[in-house]
Enzyme design. Structure first.
Site, PDB file in Angstrom:
ATOM      1  CD  GLU A  14      -6.446  -6.042  11.390  1.00 23.14           C
ATOM      2  OE1 GLU A  14      -7.282  -4.832  11.246  1.00 23.14           O
ATOM      3  OE2 GLU A  14      -6.890  -6.542  12.110  1.00 23.14           O
ATOM      4  CB  CYS A  62       5.479  -6.325  -3.190  1.00 18.47           C
ATOM      5  SG  CYS A  62       3.940  -6.631  -4.427  1.00 18.47           S
ATOM      6  CB  CYS A  65       6.089  -6.026  -7.199  1.00 17.03           C
ATOM      7  SG  CYS A  65       4.210  -6.020  -7.256  1.00 17.03           S
ATOM      8  CG  HIS A  69       9.305  -3.425  -4.315  1.00 17.53           C
ATOM      9  ND1 HIS A  69       9.302  -1.996  -3.942  1.00 17.53           N
ATOM     10  CD2 HIS A  69       8.256  -3.900  -4.333  1.00 17.53           C
ATOM     11  CE1 HIS A  69       8.133  -1.780  -3.941  1.00 17.53           C
ATOM     12  NE2 HIS A  69       7.487  -2.882  -4.069  1.00 17.53           N
ATOM     13  NE  ARG A 484       0.170  -4.757  -9.163  1.00 17.69           N
ATOM     14  CZ  ARG A 484       0.924  -5.410  -9.793  1.00 17.69           C
ATOM     15  NH1 ARG A 484       2.252  -5.485 -10.491  1.00 17.69           N
ATOM     16  NH2 ARG A 484       0.447  -6.733 -10.366  1.00 17.69           N
ATOM     17  CB  SER A 507      -0.917   0.615  -5.067  1.00  8.90           C
ATOM     18  OG  SER A 507      -0.944  -0.267  -6.092  1.00  8.90           O
ATOM     19  CB  CYS A 551      -0.027  -2.815  -5.536  1.00  8.52           C
ATOM     20  SG  CYS A 551       1.553  -3.831  -5.133  1.00  8.52           S
ATOM     21  CB  CYS A 554       1.247  -6.261  -1.216  1.00  4.88           C
ATOM     22  SG  CYS A 554       1.334  -5.299  -2.583  1.00  4.88           S
TER      23      CYS A 554
END
Lengths: 572, 157
Positions: A14, A62, A65, A69, A484, A507, A551, A554
């Site tokens: 996608e 992600c 990252c 998180h 970020r 982001s 980002c 991800c």
């Protein structure tokens, strides 16, 4: 006639981030639209789960990252349940976070962004002797001999000539927007490879404190690692010595390689000061010296700057419904009380409603909804988050370390602070910040050793581990400054389960679409007014978008056997 | 034993259906056997560059991942070192770093492991939070069995 350029890096699933830019007859960008083309519904996955497990899911949203998180997640649960973590846990989290920032910035600069300024193919023409002279004039870094650069160049030539690897494919080599002499390009390529090697060392700190890598362990109430100077299996003297060694090497690499490269490269691009954009900057702050609620002790200060006005830093309160909101007037979601009504994340809703064209498509209808990203706003202003925002907030607040480093970089480049409001300023801020976070690594390492010397080995507060000690219903907010930018997790716990969970990632701030009033997001605004040498090779767009360190790709990873190009660029 | 360090890596995101195939495969692989200390199982997630060391520091590497083969049949695909493309594409985000980039860098560094094999299946469902599709689950045992046979060969060398 305006032409429309679409930059759409599409992996098989996608796609993720898509930029549509309209250029005028002089090839200057007049309007830009940023669209997140993949839905990430972590909020839906977390509903009904045990709040103590949320971090383990959050760290998977992600790919890269993970720790940030996990950190924001345990912090929001602890905030909701009123848990104070032990001193060692606070310090270790800070140390791991500083490690993450430092490593991430280094990788971003060399691996992703440097090649927007460094022309790999031009490096093949460099004179190794001149390269060595330049390298030695800007830094005392030992790998700078004529032989070193000659060997590297030969290896590079061999790879390019073999043609089998297609190495560094998909670059706009030879593009007129590249300005570096071949010798500086060769230095750039050499350090690209050295940085790849070096970043592997830095993250070993995560393995030491997080137990396992690449997905370190976090824990609501503290950290899962045991401290015991005399034990073989716990954090002991030997492991701490290893941490110290890594920190020494990290600071050396940043001071002798990253910062001198940044200055050397930026010196050739001083007339390319596009990409400033909004001029509004937001930082939640991070690196607490005491409790997270004690904002005054955050080593990275909290605050907001509006309209590039560095004389005023506004107070920020992400718990306040008037401060942080998300609306969806241009996003593929519906809100029960109107898509243009900004909702605070504690009242947030995640109801996807795709109304865009069926892929594959030529254009998005940007007058309507055109992104999977919601539209976060601070007091109704679109904001930029990330290294530049943090550096400017710290600079405006008079942080002495940041003032020193910013002053050093600006004076070497012979430019004023206004140069910071640009793509290059964003890139410079990341380097300045990387030097700062490497200093934080040392600071927290020393703090940890001091605390252990006092006989404090505690890393976990179990007082509220048992759900029977929890209130029937509570809300929490956890924040972190990720590489970020500002990251927020908002949780609503009811009857010991997650009732609602909302995440606003950096982001989403930077890549947000327009809001109901038509205000552009940070990417969209930064691209406006940028002249392009050749719209068929939109290096300038990529340069500015990269400077934000997006980002948006991800968490997807499927191996493509066809080696297909992922960035499709076309003029429509 | 010829190889001192063998890494079995599972790649992918467990939140997105068959995207998590690689990680699920190494979990099943590890649980289902007794291996010497030289064999390490690594849940690599979607870590990109972080994983470079797991490739460069090993003598033999086996990777499980969802993959998109040219013919896209529903079966287990096994590719050896020389059959794999290695390239470094310019990316929009450092998060897009894939296995092919890691291989490209390892080759440029001159640190490709002596043995490298990729085992995977084409994903059928990438839906959020759904776990593996029935089809992927059926192929998982076979993928692990093929991996085990290769690993045993490596251990005998």
């Amino acid at each position: 006639m305006a032409k429309k350029i679409v930059v759409d890096p599409i992996p098989r699933i996608e796609g993720h981030l898509r930029i549509e830019a309209k250029v005028n007859d002089s090839n200057v960008i007049e309007e830009a639209y940023s669209s997140g083309t993949m839905w990430r519904g972590i909020e839906v996955i977390l509903r009904g789960r045990d709040p103590r497990d949320a971090w383990a899911f959050a760290e998977r949203i992600c790919g890269v990252c993970t720790t940030v998180h996990a950190l924001a997640s345990v912090r929001c649960v602890e905030d909701a349940l009123g848990i104070e973590v032990p001193t060692n846990a606070r310090i270790i989290r800070n140390l791991m976070n500083a490690t993450q920032q430092t490593q991430d910035h280094l990788v971003h600069f060399y691996h992703l962004h440097a090649l927007d300024w460094v022309d790999v193919v031009s490096a093949l023409r460099a004179d190794p002797k001149m390269t060595s002279d330049i390298a030695q004039s800007i830094s005392s870094w030992p790998k700078s001999s004529v032989g070193y650069f000659r060997d590297l160049q030969q290896r590079l030539i061999g790879f390019v000539e073999s043609g089998q690897l297609g190495i560094f494919s998909n670059g706009y080599w030879g593009h007129p927007a590249y300005k570096l002499p071949p010798e500086v390009n060769l230095i750039g390529v050499a350090h690209y490879l050295e940085a790849l090697d070096f970043q592997k060392e830095i993250v070993k700190i995560h393995t030491i404190f997080g137990g396992k890598n690449p997905h370190p362990n976090y824990l609501v109430g503290g950290m899962a690692c045991a401290i015991d100077p005399d034990s073989d299996t716990a954090i002991n003297i030997e492991r701490l010595a290893m941490v110290k060694k890594i920190i020494d090497q990290t600071q050396q690499f940043i001071d002798q390689v990253y910062i001198p490269d940044l200055i050397a490269i930026a010196g050739f691009y001083k007339d390319w000061l596009y990409g400033g954009g909004l001029g509004n900057y937001l930082s939640y702050g991070d690196f607490p010296e005491t409790s997270l609620d004690d904002f005054k002790t955050l080593l990275w200060p909290r605050g907001a700057i509006l309209g590039k006005d560095l004389t005023t830093v506004h107070d920020v309160d992400p718990r306040d419904a008037a401060h942080v909101t998300e609306e969806v007037s241009h996003s593929w979601y519906t809100y029960s009380k109107g898509d243009d009504k900004g909702l605070h994340p504690w009242e947030g809703e995640t109801k996807p409603a795709y109304s865009g064209p069926k892929p594959p498509f030529e254009h998005l209808d940007t007058d309507k909804k055109y992104s999977w990203l919601k539209t976060p706003r601070w007091k109704n202003h679109p904001m930029e988050v990330g290294p530049l925002a943090r550096v400017l907030v710290a600079y405006a607040k008079g942080d002495p370390m940041i003032k020193d480093t910013v002053g050093m970089v600006l004076s070497k480049l012979e430019v004023g602070p206004e140069a910071l409001f640009s793509t290059l300023g964003r890139t410079a801020a990341r380097g300045i910040e990387c030097k700062q976070t490497a200093g934080f690594m040392r600071h927290f390492y020393e703090q940890l050793v001091d605390n252990i010397k006092k006989g404090d080995y505690r890393t976990f507060n179990s007082d509220r581990w048992d759900p029977s000690t929890w209130p029937a219903e509570c809300k929490g907010f956890g924040y972190s400054e990720a590489p970020r930018g500002s990251l927020g997790h908002w949780i609503h716990i009811k009857e010991q389960k997650i009732k609602e969970y909302q995440i606003v990632v950096p982001s989403t701030w930077n890549a947000s679409p327009r809001d109901a009033k038509g205000n552009s997001g940070a990417y969209e605004s930064a691209l406006k007014g940028t002249p392009m040498a050749n719209p068929e090779q939109p290096l300038e767009i990529i340069r500015t978008v990269h400077s934000f360190d997006p980002c948006l790709a991800c968490a997807s990873h499927v191996f493509d056997m066809n080696g297909r190009e992922v960035t499709s660029v076309r003029i429509v | 034993m010829k190889y001192n360090r063998i890494n079995v890596l599972g790649l992918g995101n467990i939140l997105f259906g068959d995207e998590g195939f690689g990680v699920e495969a190494i979990r099943a692989f590890e649980k289902d056997g007794d291996y010497p200390e030289t064999v390490q199982f690594v849940d690599g997630g979607t870590q990109g560059l972080y994983l470079l060391d797991y490739i460069e520091s090993s003598d033999a590497v086996m990777v499980f991942d969802a993959l998109i083969p040219l013919d896209f049949e529903s079966r287990v695909y096994v590719y050896h070192r020389e059959e794999l493309p290695a390239f470094i594409h310019r990316k929009m985000s450092s998060h897009q770093m894939g296995l092919s980039e890691l291989l490209g860098i390892a080759q440029l560094h001159g640190r490709m492991p002596e043995r490298f094999v990729l085992i995977g299946i084409p994903p059928r469902s990438l839906d959020l939070g759904s776990g593996l599709s029935g089809e992927a689950r059926e192929l998982l045992d076979e993928a692990v069995a093929q991996g085990r046979a290769i690993l045993q060969g490596w251990l005998r060398e």
